[in-house]
Design a protein around this motif. Structure first.
Motif, PDB file in Angstrom:
ATOM      1  N   CYS A  47     -33.269  17.091 -42.558  1.00 37.83           N
ATOM      2  CA  CYS A  47     -33.871  18.407 -42.349  1.00 37.83           C
ATOM      3  C   CYS A  47     -32.937  19.488 -42.870  1.00 37.83           C
ATOM      4  O   CYS A  47     -31.748  19.492 -42.558  1.00 37.83           O
ATOM      5  N   PRO A  52     -37.941  22.490 -44.578  1.00 39.65           N
ATOM      6  CA  PRO A  52     -38.706  21.320 -44.159  1.00 39.65           C
ATOM      7  C   PRO A  52     -37.835  20.089 -43.955  1.00 39.65           C
ATOM      8  O   PRO A  52     -36.702  20.018 -44.432  1.00 39.65           O
ATOM      9  N   CYS A  53     -38.406  19.139 -43.249  1.00 32.75           N
ATOM     10  CA  CYS A  53     -37.758  17.849 -43.064  1.00 32.75           C
ATOM     11  C   CYS A  53     -38.350  16.867 -44.063  1.00 32.75           C
ATOM     12  O   CYS A  53     -39.539  16.912 -44.356  1.00 32.75           O
ATOM     13  N   LYS A  54     -37.513  15.970 -44.572  1.00 32.48           N
ATOM     14  CA  LYS A  54     -37.963  14.969 -45.536  1.00 32.48           C
ATOM     15  C   LYS A  54     -37.522  13.603 -45.054  1.00 32.48           C
ATOM     16  O   LYS A  54     -36.456  13.444 -44.483  1.00 32.48           O
ATOM     17  N   GLY A  67     -41.618  11.891 -48.497  1.00 32.38           N
ATOM     18  CA  GLY A  67     -41.889  13.286 -48.783  1.00 32.38           C
ATOM     19  C   GLY A  67     -41.605  14.165 -47.581  1.00 32.38           C
ATOM     20  O   GLY A  67     -40.903  13.775 -46.643  1.00 32.38           O
ATOM     21  N   GLU A  68     -42.203  15.353 -47.623  1.00 33.13           N
ATOM     22  CA  GLU A  68     -42.022  16.332 -46.557  1.00 33.13           C
ATOM     23  C   GLU A  68     -42.848  15.937 -45.343  1.00 33.13           C
ATOM     24  O   GLU A  68     -43.971  15.467 -45.462  1.00 33.13           O
ATOM     25  N   GLU A  70     -44.547  17.584 -42.270  1.00 32.12           N
ATOM     26  CA  GLU A  70     -44.948  18.867 -41.688  1.00 32.12           C
ATOM     27  C   GLU A  70     -44.918  18.791 -40.166  1.00 32.12           C
ATOM     28  O   GLU A  70     -45.286  17.782 -39.574  1.00 32.12           O
ATOM     29  N   THR A  73     -39.147  19.717 -36.995  1.00 30.03           N
ATOM     30  CA  THR A  73     -37.926  20.494 -37.177  1.00 30.03           C
ATOM     31  C   THR A  73     -36.864  19.930 -36.253  1.00 30.03           C
ATOM     32  O   THR A  73     -37.143  19.584 -35.114  1.00 30.03           O
ATOM     33  N   TRP A  92     -47.292  12.402 -48.171  1.00 35.76           N
ATOM     34  CA  TRP A  92     -47.379  13.463 -47.177  1.00 35.76           C
ATOM     35  C   TRP A  92     -47.292  12.843 -45.786  1.00 35.76           C
ATOM     36  O   TRP A  92     -47.598  11.669 -45.597  1.00 35.76           O
TER      37      TRP A  92
END
Length: 126
Positions: A47, A52-54, A67-68, A70, A73, A92
């Motif tokens: 993060c 964003p966190c990945k 990926g990211e 959503e 956090t 995603w």
């Protein structure tokens, strides 16, 4: 609508075409809602301090997704958490599946209200 001038018809057409964008996003979120899979993250999630966190996750059929993520956090010291439950596709992921459906509904409603407003203004002008 026959009473509209040619430039007014053009403006109305452009506005109606632009209002298709919220419907496209609504369709995308609906597709994600129906085609995603419940899974857990693999390895550490990274993060950014204010971003964003990945991470990565494993999908059915041994497909790797990454990926990211959503809705996720973390503080810097929590990045080492493993097996975070997510709802994901190949590129995603979201932490809350119901958020996808809620966004799709809002986007579709905004698009519909916009279309009605444009047509009402055009009808009132003609």
């Amino acid at each position: 609508m026959r009473g509209l001038r040619p430039w007014q018809r053009l403006v109305m057409s452009v506005c109606l075409c632009a209002l298709m964008v919220p419907f496209w996003f609504a369709a995308q979120n609906t597709h994600r809602f129906t085609s995603g899979h419940r899974t857990k993250t693999e390895g550490p999630v990274h993060c950014a301090w204010d971003g964003p966190c990945k991470g990565s996750w494993l999908l059915p059929g041994r497909q790797q997704g990454s990926g990211e993520i959503e809705g996720l956090t973390f503080a810097a010291d929590e990045e080492v958490l493993l097996d975070i439950p997510v709802f994901a596709g190949r590129d995603w992921a979201v932490t809350d599946r119901s958020g996808l459906l809620a966004r799709a509904i809002v986007e579709a409603l905004c698009g519909a209200i916009g279309v009605v407003a444009v047509l009402w203004v055009a009808w009132a002008r003609s």
